[in-house]
Every structure is written in structure tokens, then in C-alpha cells.
Design an enzyme around this catalytic site. Structure first.
Site, short mmCIF file in Angstrom:
data_model
loop_
_atom_site.label_atom_id
_atom_site.label_comp_id
_atom_site.label_asym_id
_atom_site.label_seq_id
_atom_site.Cartn_x
_atom_site.Cartn_y
_atom_site.Cartn_z
N GLY A 134 -38.31 -24.98 89.26
CA GLY A 134 -37.63 -25.74 87.31
C GLY A 134 -36.22 -26.01 87.58
N GLY A 157 -39.59 -24.97 95.55
CA GLY A 157 -38.24 -24.66 95.08
C GLY A 157 -38.46 -25.14 93.32
N TYR A 163 -37.43 -20.07 113.36
CA TYR A 163 -37.02 -20.32 111.98
C TYR A 163 -35.45 -19.60 112.50
CZ TYR A 163 -40.59 -19.77 109.18
OH TYR A 163 -42.11 -19.03 108.44
N PRO A 210 -44.49 -20.87 98.24
CA PRO A 210 -45.79 -20.69 96.77
C PRO A 210 -44.52 -21.08 95.71
CG PRO A 210 -44.59 -18.37 97.64
CD PRO A 210 -44.44 -19.28 98.13
N LEU A 211 -43.94 -21.54 95.71
CA LEU A 211 -42.89 -21.62 94.32
C LEU A 211 -42.78 -23.28 95.27
CD1 LEU A 211 -40.81 -19.01 93.95
CD2 LEU A 211 -42.54 -19.07 92.72
N GLY A 212 -43.79 -24.27 95.95
CA GLY A 212 -43.08 -25.56 96.26
C GLY A 212 -41.87 -25.82 96.39
N HIS A 265 -48.36 -19.46 115.37
CA HIS A 265 -47.86 -20.66 114.43
C HIS A 265 -48.23 -21.70 114.18
CE1 HIS A 265 -43.57 -20.92 112.45
NE2 HIS A 265 -44.40 -21.55 111.34
#
Length: 348
Positions: A246, A242, A59, A238-240, A136
Site C-alpha cells: 500500500g 511491493g 539476478y 508474495p507482496l505483489g 529457473h
């Protein structure tokens, strides 16, 4: 947050949601990177009970590890002592950056290389040991047994406490677990990425009762494998990335943003995947919650060994995300989410 969860079979409990730190350094909207704000968010996360803090060598080619080290170091003191003493600090190796500008990288699971990578991560993080170290990615040029044995040796020397695998197959996890316990498996899992819920074949560890040389083939999902073997499952994105909040729209991504060239974020994909965000938004409205909270609550309800690590650089979004642990979805609502269509577009 409510509902602490045990990390693998270690006896160490953490909050039900952790914090993924990748987006603070690279991948998304890099022009808006703000290291000082990110340090504040990391510290606020720990104060709020998000005790699993996740970073990686790749990262930002070490930038994110240095950032996390700064946030959790002795300068980040609270009334309860250094923040570092209150977290499970997770990082990863086995992926190496070739060119930071283009984000090109390669897998390197050679034992000597992994040892050097761990030493470098220790220095960047400013710690004498790493709580949870993931391979990883499995290097196809190196048997997973060799990479895993090298990391197990580093556990024996005290440089690492527990080991995990990222984006591994069930078969690879089973192979590694024969050598040294797998404490956690990290893979993408969300309402629009459900691969870890699908069964896959693997070579089960031979049973003495079946006699030597018996290696039966079984089928199991990655999530089920972690439950069966006392490991945690750590969903990243976990929120795709972003999408499930929505709040995104096609064509708004910077050229260097991962999503700019991803097939799930094209205009067509937004149109074809709208049924997913519409269903999530409808449930969120009933609970006076955000779509992100509904998405995270769905994940938390899948299994007690799941600890999602949503990432954010926003203090407001951090607070909203962590409040998802208090949201209880009805059986009917969960069924609606379970039956959402498969997302259009590929992950990578």
C-alpha cells in the site's frame, strides 16, 4: 519468528519466512542499490531466523550470487559460527542473461549448459555445494527430463543437495519427480496472483496396480501437488512486487524498474485494484499490523508447506515482514481475503 517449517521431505527445518534477494541487484529501483546495506540485511535476516536465502544466476547476471556469497561467507561470522552453516542457500539456473542493460535473457536447459552454470554459481557463491538448486524455467527446446536428469547427476556428485523447479506446470513437476525428487516448487503466489491455487490437468505417475502403460490424467493445483508429493511451495513476490504494501503510486518508477512497463502498475491498474489494498489495509489496522504482514500471514495460513520469500533492502521492512509469522487472522478475515477480486493487469 515462530513456526519452523520443513523444507520438502529433507528433514531440514527453516524459519517460516525466507529472504528473496533479487531486488538487491536488479529489477526494482536500481539507482538505490546499496551492496553494503544489502549485505547487512542478509546477515540480519539469518540472525532473525530467515534461513532460506534465495538468489539466482540471472539476478544482475551473477551480481546477486556474489553479493549473497559475500554476506554468508566466512567474514560474516556470529557467535554461532559462519552464517553459511546456518542457512539453506538456494539459487537457480536455466535462464541466461543476454544483455544486462535491457534485461534480455533466454532459457537454456541443455545438460552441458546447466552443468557449466552450476559450476559458475558455485564459484560466485564461494561454496563447494548448493543446498537447493532450481531449474529457473523449463526450456521449451529441451525435454524437462533431460534437464532434470543432468541436475540429478550433479546431486550424485555432491555439487547440489536438493532440486527445485521454478514457475513449472504441474505436469512438468510430475515428470521431473519421476526421475528425482522435487524438494521445492517456486512460483509467484500472493493475494493478487493466485494461479498456483487453480487446478490444472497433468499426467499422473502410472500405478503398478493399473498395469504397464497406464498414465491417467488428473487435475491438481500446483500447491496441492507439492503437498501430495512432500515438496515445499516457495512463493516469490508474495507482496505483489511491493503493491500489497500500500505504499506505491503510479508514475514513480524508474525507467529501468520492471514495474514501469508492467500493466499492473499503470494508473488505471492502481485505480481498479484499489479494492485489494483497501481490504488488506482495513484488516491490518484492526491488528495494528502492516498490510505486508497481513499479506504474508494469509499466505502462511494457506498450507504448512508454504515458505514465502519476501524481498527487501530495508532492515525495518525485514523486521516487519518476519513478524508476520506471529500474526493470526480470524476465519472471517481470511474469507474476506480469499474473496478479493482478481487483479487487473498481467503479471508480465
Amino acid at each position: 519468528m515462530t513456526g519452523a517449517r520443513e523444507l520438502g521431505s529433507t528433514g531440514r527445518t527453516v524459519g517460516p519466512l525466507g529472504l528473496g534477494c533479487m531486488g538487491m541487484s536488479w529489477g526494482y529501483a536500481e539507482s538505490a542499490r546499496d551492496d553494503r546495506q544489502s549485505v547487512r540485511v542478509i546477515r540480519d535476516a539469518v540472525e532473525a531466523g530467515a534461513e532460506l536465502i534465495d538468489t539466482a544466476l540471472v539476478y544482475g547476471d551473477g551480481h546477486n550470487e556474489r553479493l549473497v556469497g559475500e554476506a554468508l561467507g566466512t567474514t560474516g561470522r556470529t557467535g554461532d559460527g559462519p552464517l553459511l552453516d546456518r542457512v539453506v542457500l538456494a539459487t537457480k539456473g536455466g535462464l541466461v542473461v543476454d544483455d544486462l542493460a535491457t534485461k534480455s535473457m533466454h532459457r537454456d536447459g541443455r545438460p552441458a549448459s546447466l552443468t557449466a552454470q552450476v559450476d559458475a554459481s558455485l564459484t560466485r557463491l564461494g561454496v563447494d555445494h548448493i543446498d537447493l538448486y532450481y531449474l529457473h524455467r523449463v526450456d521449451p527446446a529441451v525435454p524437462v527430463e533431460e534437464s532434470w536428469a543432468a541436475l540429478a547427476d550433479l546431486v550424485a556428485t555432491g555439487k547440489i543437495r536438493w532440486l527445485g523447479l521454478s514457475e513449472a506446470t504441474v505436469d512438468q513437476a510430475e515428470t521431473a519427480h519421476r526421475i528425482h525428487p522435487v524438494t521445492a516448487v517456486q512460483s509467484e503466489l500472493s493475494l493478487w496472483t493466485r494461479g498456483p491455487l487453480w487446478a490444472a490437468p497433468y499426467r499422473r505417475t502410472p500405478s503398478p496396480a493399473r498395469g504397464p502403460g497406464s498414465t491417467p490424467v488428473a487435475t491438481c493445483s500446483m500447491l496441492a501437488w507439492t503437498r501430495d508429493h512432500g515438496a515445499s511451495f516457495i512463493p516469490f513476490a508474495p507482496l505483489g512486487r511491493g503493491y500489497l504494501t500500500g505504499t506505491l503510486a503510479p508514475g514513480e518508477f524508474e525507467e529501468t524498474d520492471f514495474r514501469a512497463a508492467n500493466s499492473r502498475f499503470t494508473t488505471e491498474a492502481f485505480r481498479r485494484n484499489r479494492a485489494i489494498t483497501d481490504a488488506v489495509a482495513e484488516i491490518a489496522e484492526k491488528h495494528d499490523a502492516t498490510p505486508a504482514q497481513v499479506s504474508l500471514a494469509w499466505l502462511l495460513g494457506l498450507s504448512d508447506n508454504i515458505i514465502p520469500i519476501p524481498g527487501t533492502r530495508s532492515g525495518r521492512h525485514l523486521r516487519e515482514n518476519l513478524a508476520a509469522s506471529d500474526l493470526v487472522l480470524s476465519g472471517e478475515e481470511r474469507q474476506v481475503l480469499d474473496e478479493l477480486p482478481t487483479a487487473f493487469g498481467t503479471r508480465y
